[in-house]
Design a protein around this motif. Structure first.
Motif, PDB file in Angstrom:
ATOM      1  N   ALA A  91      -4.463 -24.811 -16.486  1.00 46.36           N
ATOM      2  CA  ALA A  91      -3.007 -24.975 -16.442  1.00 46.36           C
ATOM      3  C   ALA A  91      -2.681 -26.459 -16.326  1.00 46.36           C
ATOM      4  N   VAL A  92      -1.404 -26.747 -16.450  1.00 50.69           N
ATOM      5  CA  VAL A  92      -0.910 -28.074 -16.079  1.00 50.69           C
ATOM      6  C   VAL A  92      -0.530 -28.003 -14.604  1.00 50.69           C
ATOM      7  N   TYR A  93      -1.069 -28.905 -13.838  1.00 48.44           N
ATOM      8  CA  TYR A  93      -0.826 -28.937 -12.397  1.00 48.44           C
ATOM      9  C   TYR A  93       0.208 -30.022 -12.089  1.00 48.44           C
ATOM     10  N   TYR A  94       1.222 -29.626 -11.322  1.00 49.19           N
ATOM     11  CA  TYR A  94       2.317 -30.519 -10.964  1.00 49.19           C
ATOM     12  C   TYR A  94       2.352 -30.732  -9.455  1.00 49.19           C
ATOM     13  N   CYS A  95       2.553 -31.962  -9.088  1.00 50.17           N
ATOM     14  CA  CYS A  95       2.775 -32.298  -7.683  1.00 50.17           C
ATOM     15  C   CYS A  95       4.268 -32.193  -7.390  1.00 50.17           C
ATOM     16  N   ARG A  96       4.592 -31.686  -6.232  1.00 49.45           N
ATOM     17  CA  ARG A  96       5.985 -31.634  -5.806  1.00 49.45           C
ATOM     18  C   ARG A  96       6.123 -32.152  -4.385  1.00 49.45           C
ATOM     19  N   VAL A  97       7.151 -32.936  -4.180  1.00 47.70           N
ATOM     20  CA  VAL A  97       7.415 -33.524  -2.866  1.00 47.70           C
ATOM     21  C   VAL A  97       8.795 -33.086  -2.403  1.00 47.70           C
ATOM     22  N   VAL A  98       8.878 -32.683  -1.148  1.00 50.57           N
ATOM     23  CA  VAL A  98      10.156 -32.364  -0.525  1.00 50.57           C
ATOM     24  C   VAL A  98      10.548 -33.568   0.329  1.00 50.57           C
ATOM     25  N   HIS A  99      11.567 -34.258  -0.134  1.00 50.85           N
ATOM     26  CA  HIS A  99      11.996 -35.508   0.511  1.00 50.85           C
ATOM     27  C   HIS A  99      13.281 -35.269   1.280  1.00 50.85           C
ATOM     28  N   VAL A 100      13.357 -35.820   2.472  1.00 49.42           N
ATOM     29  CA  VAL A 100      14.534 -35.635   3.319  1.00 49.42           C
ATOM     30  C   VAL A 100      15.093 -36.993   3.701  1.00 49.42           C
TER      31      VAL A 100
END
Length: 120
Positions: A91-100
């Motif tokens: 698969a294509v792997y994506y990084c995700r960040v939850v920024h506050v």
């Protein structure tokens, strides 16, 4: 704005290992969580694993026992160690960040994606 740079994807034989990295930079106030998602052709994007600033982890059932997520808070970097890879992990792997930010305003940032291909 927060920028994410991913690295570590590639081609590997079944049973092999890869390590993905995702480094966040830019105007970072506070990162609450970091994680990895993946999207295979013709399928929806799905959660692989994520980790909170406190180190609490969450894994998809399909990767439990094979993948390990970790983070370096000082470097704003998240890692995904993938062992015992299977063709269905392709698969294509994506990084995700939850920024506050101040006022608890939450924003989700995504990386550009890195291809992981597992051959049988």
């Amino acid at each position: 704005q927060v920028q994410l740079v991913e690295s570590g994807g590639g081609l590997v034989q079944a049973g092999g290992s890869l390590r993905l990295s995702c480094a966040a930079s830019g105007s970072i106030f506070s990162i609450r969580a970091m994680g990895w998602y993946r999207q295979a052709p013709g399928k929806q994007r799905e959660l692989v694993a994520d980790i909170t600033i406190g180190g609490v982890t969450n894994y998809a059932d399909s990767v439990k026992g094979r993948f390990t997520i970790s983070r370096d808070n000082a470097k704003n970097t998240v890692y995904l160690q993938m062992n015992s890879l299977k063709p269905e992990d392709t698969a294509v792997y994506y990084c995700r960040v939850v920024h506050v930010t101040i006022g608890n305003i939450m924003t989700y940032y995504w990386g550009q994606g890195t291809q992981v291909t597992v051959s049988s």
